[in-house]
Design an enzyme around this catalytic site. Structure first.
Site, PDB file in Angstrom:
ATOM      1  CB  CYS A 151      -0.855   0.006   1.258  1.00  0.00           C
ATOM      2  SG  CYS A 151      -1.725  -1.545   1.520  1.00  0.00           S
ATOM      3  NE  ARG A 177       4.114   1.532  -1.769  1.00  0.00           N
ATOM      4  CZ  ARG A 177       5.202   0.780  -1.692  1.00  0.00           C
ATOM      5  NH1 ARG A 177       6.172   0.959  -2.544  1.00  0.00           N
ATOM      6  NH2 ARG A 177       5.316  -0.134  -0.771  1.00  0.00           N
ATOM      7  CD1 TRP A 196      -3.474  -4.139  -4.844  1.00  0.00           C
ATOM      8  CD2 TRP A 196      -2.456  -5.516  -3.418  1.00  0.00           C
ATOM      9  NE1 TRP A 196      -3.313  -5.343  -5.464  1.00  0.00           N
ATOM     10  CE2 TRP A 196      -2.696  -6.207  -4.626  1.00  0.00           C
ATOM     11  CE3 TRP A 196      -1.828  -6.194  -2.376  1.00  0.00           C
ATOM     12  CZ2 TRP A 196      -2.327  -7.528  -4.812  1.00  0.00           C
ATOM     13  CZ3 TRP A 196      -1.466  -7.510  -2.568  1.00  0.00           C
ATOM     14  CH2 TRP A 196      -1.714  -8.161  -3.771  1.00  0.00           C
ATOM     15  CG  ASN A 225       2.873  -1.164   2.834  1.00  0.00           C
ATOM     16  OD1 ASN A 225       2.321  -2.168   2.400  1.00  0.00           O
ATOM     17  ND2 ASN A 225       3.929  -0.616   2.266  1.00  0.00           N
ATOM     18  N   GLY A 226       1.451  -3.784   4.702  1.00  0.00           N
ATOM     19  CA  GLY A 226       2.018  -5.091   5.031  1.00  0.00           C
ATOM     20  C   GLY A 226       0.985  -5.938   5.765  1.00  0.00           C
ATOM     21  CD  GLU A 255       8.434  -9.086 -19.605  1.00  0.00           C
ATOM     22  OE1 GLU A 255       8.264  -9.984 -18.768  1.00  0.00           O
ATOM     23  OE2 GLU A 255       8.122  -7.899 -19.397  1.00  0.00           O
ATOM     24  CE  LYS A 291       4.937  -6.277 -18.931  1.00  0.00           C
ATOM     25  NZ  LYS A 291       6.155  -6.625 -18.267  1.00  0.00           N
ATOM     26  CD  GLU A 350       2.169  -7.127 -16.425  1.00  0.00           C
ATOM     27  OE1 GLU A 350       2.081  -6.958 -15.205  1.00  0.00           O
ATOM     28  OE2 GLU A 350       3.262  -7.171 -17.003  1.00  0.00           O
ATOM     29  CG  HIS A 388       6.337 -32.561 -26.592  1.00  0.00           C
ATOM     30  ND1 HIS A 388       6.604 -33.878 -26.883  1.00  0.00           N
ATOM     31  CD2 HIS A 388       7.381 -31.855 -27.076  1.00  0.00           C
ATOM     32  CE1 HIS A 388       7.775 -33.969 -27.493  1.00  0.00           C
ATOM     33  NE2 HIS A 388       8.267 -32.751 -27.620  1.00  0.00           N
ATOM     34  CE  LYS A 441       6.614  -0.381 -11.448  1.00  0.00           C
ATOM     35  NZ  LYS A 441       6.701  -1.099 -12.725  1.00  0.00           N
TER      36      LYS A 441
HETATM   37  C1  F6R Z   1       5.115  -7.217 -14.475  1.00  0.00           C
HETATM   38  C2  F6R Z   1       5.737  -6.768 -13.255  1.00  0.00           C
HETATM   39  C3  F6R Z   1       5.919  -7.761 -12.160  1.00  0.00           C
HETATM   40  C4  F6R Z   1       7.233  -7.487 -11.428  1.00  0.00           C
HETATM   41  C5  F6R Z   1       7.386  -8.403 -10.209  1.00  0.00           C
HETATM   42  C6  F6R Z   1       8.704  -8.191  -9.510  1.00  0.00           C
HETATM   43  O1  F6R Z   1       5.075  -6.204 -15.431  1.00  0.00           O
HETATM   44  O2  F6R Z   1       6.090  -5.631 -13.125  1.00  0.00           O
HETATM   45  O3  F6R Z   1       5.874  -9.069 -12.639  1.00  0.00           O
HETATM   46  O4  F6R Z   1       8.277  -7.691 -12.321  1.00  0.00           O
HETATM   47  O5  F6R Z   1       6.336  -8.166  -9.314  1.00  0.00           O
HETATM   48  O6  F6R Z   1       8.854  -6.859  -9.141  1.00  0.00           O
HETATM   49  P1  F6R Z   1      10.266  -6.265  -8.781  1.00  0.00           P
HETATM   50  O7  F6R Z   1      11.079  -6.211 -10.022  1.00  0.00           O
HETATM   51  O8  F6R Z   1       9.990  -4.909  -8.217  1.00  0.00           O
HETATM   52  O9  F6R Z   1      10.872  -7.197  -7.781  1.00  0.00           O
END
Ligand code: F6R
Length: 607
Positions: A2, A27, A73, A99-100, A480, A484, A487, A503, A602
């Protein structure tokens, strides 16, 4: 995960808190709230995005010069008005944002309930407010200290009270917390960009520390009450870097920033002849020569960057290299020797799983190197060596430029290690250096082909499923690209090695099913073409990412997204870009909230 804000000073706290929360919205954004004190505390909170909170306070601003705020969050309890922070004790005199996760939440709740407490929310945070009130006997700092002693878990919490109206007390146990030092005013925040437009001088609060904040500044102590001398750090980031800069979304802006990010990440670290100097990497040639293995650990997009790293380290160093999901590695009881290097990759440097996995290395007597984007982040402080990625603040939840910078950092590291181990000769180092220096221009060229990604997006936007395939480094890029797309477009997709398709998954390829194929690895090109033929034979549609010199692919593909011809080893840097653009444009066509996709945040600071 958060966002936390706090303010003490001469100005009205409400607008400052809301402005900071907006900057922290990445966040978490399922509800938000503020508590402002002018002797009495007024709490205002609203479910949903911060715009709802703004509407609530519009024309009815709480008055007062001290305040705390939160954007949430959800972890405990649904995202409702009642569960939004701040939370108070029943008297309303003690107010908390947090937060947490409080892990012994249920035990505390049962104990308080047995003593007759009633709760206004389903959150663990409210329990903290009850505990602080119960523990208060004339000293807020001590009440918070005793509350922390009773609360297990990884969190940051911030407390304000009518009893000591000029002070905010905050604690950090794992979840990030910084103090911004102004002139006669002080800010608290989960991260630096939230208050960077107010001040450039910060105190970084470490794990198991408390900070007592007044308008005159901040005093740092350990949880146990020992005083801590902490020097402020000065931040040079350009605040404008954190704005959208004319693009419709932060994600698109960040995709377009990638040429600059490469330049920044390389800057001053590699010469034309390929010799590499990494400023915060302290190990020497003798250590490198003695290495037996490289481990990489990370989550999500950072893990996908690690997949590339694994392949590069194997090829360049001729050393065993393993990339492991951090959430798996932390519980896997891995066999790691002291002559093995652990590389932990994390944009934020705050991902709880990555922090935990990174700590496995020192437990085995081995060194841990962090690749992270955030100076002063927890991961950087845990690490023996740090390689900062210099991508600048990444606002879009879907990571693009930070991923790019992680790839560049790993090429630099591979060159540094390879030179010391004698697996990269001068000529090879020079060739790689030349290739790396050309990448910004190559990425500009790929960005110039955005129309191809737009056309590919139009072709798949109505699909039910999309498959991504490739071999070796192309498989890592397929992973990747698929993430992308998932998400931000919410379109189901799956990535697999091209050879794996037959397979099982081939059963799902029917008329019109789109398959994105990445074809930059010349040694396995023909093998990947075989997989394409298997798809074509079932009526599948092929969308390819290929070099602009590749004419053969026109025979097979329905659509091609082109990248400039380059060394196959460096091609992932270019090949990921059309896939980022593809995901972006599908999400745009589908009308989604691109920068803040549903259910995601994020920085994942909870397990
Ligand atoms: C996807 C994304 C997440 C982060 C993951 C790790 O676009 O951003 O999959 O890559 O949560 O986050 P970090 O790099 O901050 O440890």
């Amino acid at each position: 995960m958060c966002g936390i804000m706090g303010y003490v000073g001469p100005q009205q706290a409400g607008p400052i808190l809301i402005d900071g929360l907006k900057r922290l919205e990445y966040r978490g954004y399922d509800s938000a709230g503020i508590a402002v004190s002018n002797g009495d505390i007024r709490v205002m909170k609203a479910q949903g995005k911060i715009a709802n909170l703004e509407a609530l306070v519009d024309g009815d601003q709480p008055t007062g010069n001290v305040g705390i705020g939160h954007t949430r969050w959800a972890t405990h309890g649904a995202p409702t008005d009642a569960n939004a922070h701040p939370h108070t004790d029943p008297s309303g005199e003690f107010v908390v944002v947090h937060n947490g996760i409080i892990e012994n939440f249920q035990d505390i709740k049962t104990e308080l309930a047995e003593l007759g407490a009633e709760f206004a929310s389903d959150t663990d945070t409210e329990l903290l407010a009850h505990l602080v009130a119960r523990e208060y006997d004339g000293d807020l700092v001590e009440a918070v200290r005793r509350t922390v002693a009773l609360s297990e878990g990884a969190y940051a919490m911030v407390v304000m009270s009518t009893r000591e109206p000029e002070t905010i007390v905050a604690v950090r146990k794992i979840s990030p917390l910084v103090v911004g030092l102004g002139d006669g005013e002080t800010y608290l925040a989960s991260d630096i960009p939230a208050v960077l437009h107010h001040t450039r001088d910060f105190l970084i609060i470490e794990d198991d520390e408390m900070v007592i904040v007044t308008s005159e500044g901040a005093t740092v102590e350990t949880i146990d009450g020992d005083s801590v001398e902490r020097d402020a750090i000065h931040i040079d980031w350009d605040a404008g870097q954190a704005e959208k800069g004319g693009y419709e979304h932060f994600m698109l802006k960040e995709i377009h920033e990638q040429p600059d990010v490469i330049t920044e990440t390389l800057g001053g670290r590699i010469s034309e002849d390929g010799s590499v100097w990494l400023e915060d990497v302290a190990f020497d040639d003798a250590y490198i020569a003695g290495l037996d293995r490289v481990w990489i650990t990370a989550c999500g997009t950072a893990f996908h960057a690690g997949l590339i790293g694994q392949e590069i380290f194997r090829r360049v160093l001729r050393l065993p290299a393993n990339v492991e999901y951090a959430h798996e590695l932390r519980y896997a009881d891995p066999i790691i020797g002291p002559r093995e290097l652990m590389i932990a990759i994390s944009q934020s440097g705050e991902t709880a799983d990555t922090l935990a996995a990174a700590r496995v290395a020192p437990d085995h007597g081995s060194r841990m190197l962090a690749i992270t984007n955030v100076v002063g982040s927890t991961l950087s402080r845990y690490a023996d060596d740090v390689l900062y990625t210099r991508a600048g603040p990444e606002i879009s939840v879907a990571s693009t430029k930070a991923y790019m910078a992680m790839l560049i950092a790993q090429y630099l590291l591979a060159l540094r290690l390879g030179a010391a181990r004698g697996t990269v000769n001068e000529q090879q180092a020079q060739a790689v250096a030349h290739g790396l220096h050309r990448l910004p221009a190559a990425i500009e060229e790929v960005l110039g082909n955005e129309d191809e990604a737009i056309a590919a997006a139009a072709a798949i936007t109505d699909a039910d499923d999309v498959y991504f395939i490739g071999r070796g480094l192309d498989y890592a890029i397929a992973m990747e690209g698929s993430l992308k797309l998932k998400e931000i477009s919410y379109l189901h997709s799956e990535a697999m090695p091209a050879g794996e398709l037959k397979h099982g998954t081939l059963a799902l390829i029917t008329e019109g099913v789109p398959v994105v194929v990445i074809l930059t690895q010349r040694d396995v090109y023909d093998k990947t073409i075989s997989a394409i033929q298997e798809v074509k034979a079932r009526g599948g549609r092929i969308l390819a990412v290929a070099y602009d010199t590749d004419e053969e692919i026109d025979t097979y593909a329905d659509l091609v997204m082109r990248i400039p011809d380059m060394d196959d080893l460096l091609a992932p840097v270019a090949a990921v870009v059309p896939l980022q653009l593809l995901a972006y444009h599908v999400a745009r066509l589908r009308g989604h909230d691109i920068d803040q996709p549903r259910n995601l945040a994020k920085s994942v600071t909870v397990e």
